[in-house]
Design an enzyme around this catalytic site. Structure first.
Site, short mmCIF file in Angstrom:
data_model
loop_
_atom_site.label_atom_id
_atom_site.label_comp_id
_atom_site.label_asym_id
_atom_site.label_seq_id
_atom_site.Cartn_x
_atom_site.Cartn_y
_atom_site.Cartn_z
N GLY A 195 -1.53 -8.19 -4.99
CA GLY A 195 -1.33 -7.34 -3.82
C GLY A 195 -0.90 -5.94 -4.26
N CYS A 196 -1.08 -4.97 -3.39
CA CYS A 196 -0.79 -3.58 -3.77
C CYS A 196 0.71 -3.40 -4.02
CB CYS A 196 -1.30 -2.62 -2.71
SG CYS A 196 -0.73 -2.95 -1.03
N TYR A 197 1.55 -3.91 -3.12
CA TYR A 197 2.99 -3.78 -3.35
C TYR A 197 3.43 -4.54 -4.60
CZ TYR A 197 3.80 -1.76 1.35
OH TYR A 197 3.82 -0.97 2.45
N ALA B 5 1.81 -5.22 -7.30
CA ALA B 5 1.39 -4.55 -8.53
C ALA B 5 2.43 -3.52 -8.97
CB ALA B 5 0.02 -3.89 -8.32
N ILE C 298 1.90 4.04 -8.02
CA ILE C 298 0.49 3.66 -8.21
C ILE C 298 -0.32 4.22 -7.04
CG2 ILE C 298 0.92 1.49 -9.46
CD1 ILE C 298 0.34 0.01 -6.79
#
Lengths: 343, 343, 343, 343
Positions: A144-146, A148, A309
């Site tokens: 998931g983006c968070y 990562a 990121i």
């Protein structure tokens, strides 16, 4: 040339994959799918992708070497399962293969897992933590983006025991993290609602906490930490800053010592950089980089770590291409050398 | 105290009316309606309006002195017609009573007019052009947001014959001009589509051109000009800048002479100001002001006029309250004295 | 490999050059200069450029094949003159070599030209208009950002005589067009002044009109048109939309006929695309593309043409690299194939 | 009517004071000062303030009842000291009278205090914590923008002993918090640097932590907590969200119990509202409200509290006017009833 399918190309992760893969010297996009746009050419749906003039189809109708799925969770595993069983390498950008415990998946995502039999062979695709396993797998569970950003912020400290078992992750994400939606979208994503605004959410629990806990637990020999995670919506398109807080295991630790441990942990990593100053979101826009900055708050006996990121880069499509490179034995940076679009 | 109904309170014009009228010393909001939100209290739907804790109803169920409608065109006249016939003063923020020619209305809006018999008694509610008629009418056709700014930019020059019969209006609007939509909204209003973007539209004809032509024609003794109007979506919430171009009738006209004519035309107007420098959108945010700046391009023999308004202020709700003040004989500035929110 | 100097690397055009050239397979950045930052390494000044770890110097101290200057006008010609005389190919992103008439340059920019003797050999670097001459020159005068977009919008119509001699260009630019400034910057570029704002400017004349008039004049056999140009500052970082208006020479011309002429004019051009729908600024972000959309307003007898570019791409650094490719005989698209960053 | 001086009117806090006081029925702005703009009329410097057409002077040259200073710290006390000694009521929006310990002030702000003799009589102007003392003082130390939001988030929990001695405050502020600067401004405030960006800062210690610690200490009987405070710059003009974390004193505490304590603490407060859902920054834009939302993370045994304010409202000028109202015995809401500008 690797023949590629992008399943769910019209969402923000799917179209970012198309953009990145168009510049990848070993990639050939041979199929793109979308339920709503099937029957059109890709540039009719997304005009800025006019150099990628391929037909949009309902499903993957041609032979491919690797399939990326950017469908919603649930639908994603369903679409990938037959391909995986036919030997196609799969990178799932949805959440379906991230949690090793299927019961936890079903409780977290409130849906029945469509292909639980494939979960054991999937590898969590944060390359920096699972590179060797990724080389051998056929199914990658892209993070998931968070997670990562938060995991790359905390992994060195947690792995090395620099901090206690309690962590707080305060994350701030651009609006593209909420996805594109279909022809209509949620009122909270309306420009006039999101602009000049800042909205904390998920205060009673966010789905990404499960995979963060799983992975932090693995770094600590299986014991999950006491973790609090609060995400916030920020009026920008791309980018996640995660500000992480943890009590130091040893109050005499200095910023210098901690930085040394971080630099050692990420030595040789092409996409993670321990920065000399606090990073900003824009420094990662359009890239696959993760910038990490640890600092000790000695008065309070705490470690603070900031990571930055691009949620569509290292947080989704960039990470997915990095994993493809690992799976196919390409140099890890291939197609991913872009410097940030700045300003 | 004037008892007020706001029909369609959840849209951006409707909620701006609520905000303005809450601070109006002679106004009492006694009814607010919304098809989707009926049955809730207003702050449950729009939390920032918590000081206005009234129930949202399906229709106007109590006795009122004036009704403002911020419904979509077509639905608006339908909702207002019975109130108007019952003697309630009506301010229509939609387009239904703006065009005096019902056939033109039906061709422009591609819908049958629900109450053509009321059109003759309606007055076009750009106060600066029709003040006397507004004092006597029961139905106000509040101008469109683009026409409000463009007409105030051009009226003095057109009325005084300073320019020829050909005008170009290049308008730039914040995204709130597109409306809020319901629970779901159009993909083009998604933050990630509108932000860092600028989109020209309506290039094959925009509905607002009809009322602009009607009103410019009236200023020229009935003859409509050769008018081109191109609107653009700008990544900001509020504000319209209209940059208008017209060939000078007399090439020897100077900026000074034109400014004199403009100052004379707007002398005593509380909400129109001829500015010493080019105005900016932010200078009108949250206000009912229109800033106008005419300048002669002597090399090209052209007049350029810039106007700035808040599309939700002078372009919608502020103008509507100004019209209410005129109808009820209140001082025109009552409830509308706010200075711009800046920055 | 071509050895490259970037003079004035810390401005937005200079740093965009560094970003693009880093990905150019035949380019090697061997010198970057900045008066303020000399003595540091490039990533100390611009951290996001950490992969380009070169020293910043006061002047060009090593041998180079081509020098790009992104200095302010005046300073630029002064820095380039000795290099040009030593045989180095020069691309001037400032205005110093754009106007063929030195007196007009000096009147427009209110400064004495530091190297008038070099002006005759310079070629105006809008590749689509002067490709053959660019192949042979040593000095390229890269176009201004506004002229690049406006000229590509109007060139086919003006060249083919589709429109009369009067043109209006209403341009809207992101804030990066104003430049970065040094350590301190102008109050109008402050986030809180520019955000949620829209500011028309240059209403009494903008320097870019001179080069637009020169080039439109060349397309019409030397006769300059009656041109009005009004720029606007838009709250976005990158992008220029130019909306251009001109009376049709023949009122019976249709959109189809005009489109045909435009498609013919730009046939084979790698960076100009005549789009099927009105383009938006975001569709060009981070690219060297110019999107052009002509449409006839038959009621008013006018041609409207919209063009979209990234002001730092086709409007500055991308165009400069395209010109380098032409000068060195590389494929024109080399290093410039990026698709727009979207969203 | 109270005669008012605004010292330092051209900054964002100063001009917001002018905007609010213009609508205050008991206020009369009789003097506005600015070192850079002295000699001009206010609207020549800030055109949107044209209804407030007063001269800008170097110092306060007329008799006033109350002086607000929005000068930088250090300069502020210097300007206020003679007025205070002459019996004028003073509200200092700078930091000069906030810290009761002059040595701590001088260490924190790295400057000598210009009027230490006045510090003992100053009262910290967070009205909700010090209302009774404010009624009697002549010198108000208006809180910093971050402390205003963070203290209102934590005060009920800390005062009631619901949490342990360790607190983390992760704050996110719009860019106006950085101030306007003079004619030139810092590069980090440039639109192109701040937009689409998010920047954590102050990681090695921010000046606002001192007053937060002082006030939290007072609430705990003098013992300062182990506090960590990290601010972040957000791409929006106005607004601060503070997300605060603290371990629960009693792990069995529920959200309901905590909410009860918060509602009790703020009972009758006109400007603090305990919200039913997580608040957003936009809900406070242009207002003096503070929205507070406490929630228990029972898995982690932690209290999370979110607060939202407008940094120029409750975080600066609005709070200052509230304090003036308290000092002069006016109703506390006078001039401060505005609902949020939304959208």
């Amino acid at each position: 040339m690797v023949k590629i399918a992008i399943i769910g190309v019209t969402g923000y992760a799917g179209s970012e994959l198309a953009r990145i893969l168009y510049g990848h010297p070993e990639a050939q996009i041979v199929a793109v799918t979308s339920r709503q746009a099937a029957g059109k050419r890709l540039p009719e749906v997304l005009p800025y992708l006019w150099p990628i003039d391929v037909p949009v189809t309902q499903g993957v109708e041609v032979s491919v070497d690797v399939a990326f799925s950017a469908l919603p969770s649930g639908a994603s595993a369903e679409a990938l399962a037959p391909l995986a069983k036919a030997g196609v390498r799969c990178v799932d950008i949805a959440a379906d293969f991230r949690l090793k415990d299927v019961a936890e998946y079903e409780a977290t995502y409130k849906t029945k897992h469509p292909a639980p039999e494939l979960v054991p062979q999937a590898v969590y695709g944060l390359t920096e933590l699972h590179r060797e396993a990724l080389k051998k797998t056929k199914i990658v569970a892209n993070p998931g983006c968070y997670p990562a950003g938060a995991l790359l912020a905390l992994a060195p400290a947690v792995k090395s025991g620099l901090v206690r078992d309690s962590v707080i992750m305060d994350s701030k994400s651009g609006i593209s993290g909420a996805g594109r939606g279909g022809l209509a979208t949620s009122i909270q994503d309306h420009y006039c609602e999101a602009d000049e605004n800042l909205v904390p959410y998920g205060l009673s629990g966010h789905v990404h906490l499960a995979e963060i806990s799983q992975e932090l637990g693995l770094l600590r020999g299986g014991q999950r930490p006491r973790a609090t995670f609060v995400p916030h919506r920020i009026p920008m398109v791309r980018g996640i800053i995660s500000t992480c807080y943890a009590d130091l295991a040893d109050a005499s630790l200095t910023t210098e010592k901690v930085r040394e441990a971080y630099c050692e942990f990420y030595k040789g990593e092409p996409f993670v950089r321990v920065t000399p100053d606090a990073p900003s979101a824009k420094q990662t826009a359009g890239t696959n980089f993760c910038l990490v900055y640890p600092v000790v708050d000695s008065r309070a006996g705490r470690l603070i770590v900031v990571s930055a990121i691009d949620n569509l880069g290292k947080g989704a499509a960039g990470q997915a291409v990095q994993n493809m490179n690992v799976m196919f034995g390409f140099p890890e940076e291939m197609g991913l050398r872009a410097i940030a679009i700045y300003p």
